[in-house]
Each structure stands twice: as structure tokens, then as C-alpha cells.
Design a protein around this motif. Structure first.
Motif, PDB file in Angstrom:
ATOM      1  N   TRP A 114       6.190   1.481   5.760  1.00 54.56           N
ATOM      2  CA  TRP A 114       6.573   2.250   4.570  1.00 54.56           C
ATOM      3  C   TRP A 114       5.307   2.904   4.019  1.00 54.56           C
ATOM      4  CZ3 TRP A 114      11.317   3.343   2.715  1.00 54.56           C
ATOM      5  CH2 TRP A 114      12.397   2.558   3.122  1.00 54.56           C
ATOM      6  N   ARG A 140      -0.962  10.506   1.145  1.00 59.95           N
ATOM      7  CA  ARG A 140       0.032   9.529   1.549  1.00 59.95           C
ATOM      8  C   ARG A 140      -0.667   8.220   1.911  1.00 59.95           C
ATOM      9  NH1 ARG A 140       4.389  11.979   5.420  1.00 59.95           N
ATOM     10  NH2 ARG A 140       2.519  12.324   6.699  1.00 59.95           N
ATOM     11  N   GLU A 179      15.797   7.424   4.990  1.00 59.35           N
ATOM     12  CA  GLU A 179      15.559   6.591   3.821  1.00 59.35           C
ATOM     13  C   GLU A 179      16.637   6.836   2.770  1.00 59.35           C
ATOM     14  OE1 GLU A 179      11.510   8.151   5.297  1.00 59.35           O
ATOM     15  OE2 GLU A 179      13.503   8.926   4.870  1.00 59.35           O
ATOM     16  N   ARG A 221       3.982   5.965   1.012  1.00 57.90           N
ATOM     17  CA  ARG A 221       4.382   6.693  -0.176  1.00 57.90           C
ATOM     18  C   ARG A 221       3.365   7.778  -0.470  1.00 57.90           C
ATOM     19  NH1 ARG A 221       3.537   2.152  -4.984  1.00 57.90           N
ATOM     20  NH2 ARG A 221       1.243   2.158  -4.987  1.00 57.90           N
ATOM     21  N   CYS A 261       9.670   5.967   5.561  1.00 59.53           N
ATOM     22  CA  CYS A 261       9.483   4.981   6.611  1.00 59.53           C
ATOM     23  C   CYS A 261       9.062   5.719   7.885  1.00 59.53           C
ATOM     24  CB  CYS A 261      10.717   4.137   6.842  1.00 59.53           C
ATOM     25  SG  CYS A 261      12.226   5.008   7.258  1.00 59.53           S
ATOM     26  N   TYR A 263       8.865   7.945  -0.996  1.00 61.21           N
ATOM     27  CA  TYR A 263       8.673   6.850  -0.051  1.00 61.21           C
ATOM     28  C   TYR A 263       9.250   7.226   1.308  1.00 61.21           C
ATOM     29  CZ  TYR A 263       7.047   3.757  -3.720  1.00 61.21           C
ATOM     30  OH  TYR A 263       6.298   3.187  -4.726  1.00 61.21           O
ATOM     31  N   ASP A 313       4.001   3.429  -9.302  1.00 58.89           N
ATOM     32  CA  ASP A 313       4.809   3.344  -8.078  1.00 58.89           C
ATOM     33  C   ASP A 313       5.606   4.631  -7.847  1.00 58.89           C
ATOM     34  OD1 ASP A 313       5.581  -0.102  -8.824  1.00 58.89           O
ATOM     35  OD2 ASP A 313       4.009   0.698  -7.508  1.00 58.89           O
TER      36      ASP A 313
END
Length: 128
Positions: A36, A45, A6, A38, A96, A94, A90
Motif C-alpha cells: 500500500w 508517493r 482499490e 499513499r 495498492c 491510497y 493520513d
């Protein structure tokens, strides 16, 4: 060797945009669904988005629907997460992720323990 990396994280102010990238090596990302996730400080998570390998469904968590857009560039072996109208909530690392033989995203989301391959994550901080 399967690897996901990432990039694109950083510090942005609320309302600004940011694009995260997930670059794959060791396999062709084209044939896999990519999710994805986070993880915010002190929280579990959670999956925020997923893109299927071809014409399958995409998934967005309710918290990001209408603000985030997932896309892929198979020629670059990369998946992107466009984050618009960012909010303080947010803020998170993050990641993937994917797993073997996984082509279609679930429209109800997927649990993180089902993923077999993870990147190391990129930190996004939304703060004024």
C-alpha cells in the motif's frame, strides 16, 4: 489481464477508522506480496504498508505503525488496510501495488518505481 482495484476511501473525522480494500483480478493475489502506497497533495508517493504472500514479514511505515493493519483474504483475492486512529496527515490517495515474482516484503520498505502493477487509487480525507 492483471488488475488491482482499490475501494473504501472517503471522508472521516480524526480518530475514526476506515478500511480500504484492494481487489485483484487476472491473477491470484495469494502468491504475491502487496504493498500500500499513499500520495498526499504536494508530496511524493510513499509506501505505508506491505503484506507478504505467506509467512513473510509485513511492513509498516513509522508514521502508521500501531494504527494501521494490513491483512489478506486469499479466498476473496483481496488485501485490506485497516486504518485506525486516523489523523489529518493520513489524507492522501491510497494505492495498492505489486510486481512480478514478488513474494516477500522488505522490512525497510520498497521504492514505488519497482512496482509493476498499480490500482487507480482511492481518496482518503481525514478532516473535522
Amino acid at each position: 489481464q492483471v488488475q488491482l482495484v482499490e475501494s473504501g476511501g472517503g471522508l472521516v473525522q480524526p480518530g475514526e477508522s476506515l478500511t480500504l480494500s484492494c481487489a485483484a483480478s487476472g491473477f491470484s493475489l495469494e502468491y504475491f506480496a502487496i504493498a500500500w502506497f499513499r500520495q498526499a497533495p504536494g508530496k511524493e508517493r510513499e509506501e505505508v504498508s506491505c503484506i507478504s504472500s505467506s509467512d513473510g514479514p509485513t511492513f509498516y511505515a513509522d508514521s502508521v505503525k500501531g494504527r494501521f493493519t494490513v491483512s489478506r483474504d486469499n479466498g476473496k483475492n483481496t488485501v485490506y488496510l485497516q486504518m485506525n486512529r486516523t489523523k489529518a496527515e493520513d489524507t492522501a490517495v491510497y494505492y495498492c501495488a505489486t510486481r512480478e515474482l514478488w513474494r516477500r516484503c522488505s522490512q525497510s520498505g520498497v521504492e514505488d518505481y519497482l512496482m509493476g502493477y498499480w490500482g487507480k487509487g482511492t481518496l482518503v480525507t481525514v478532516s473535522s
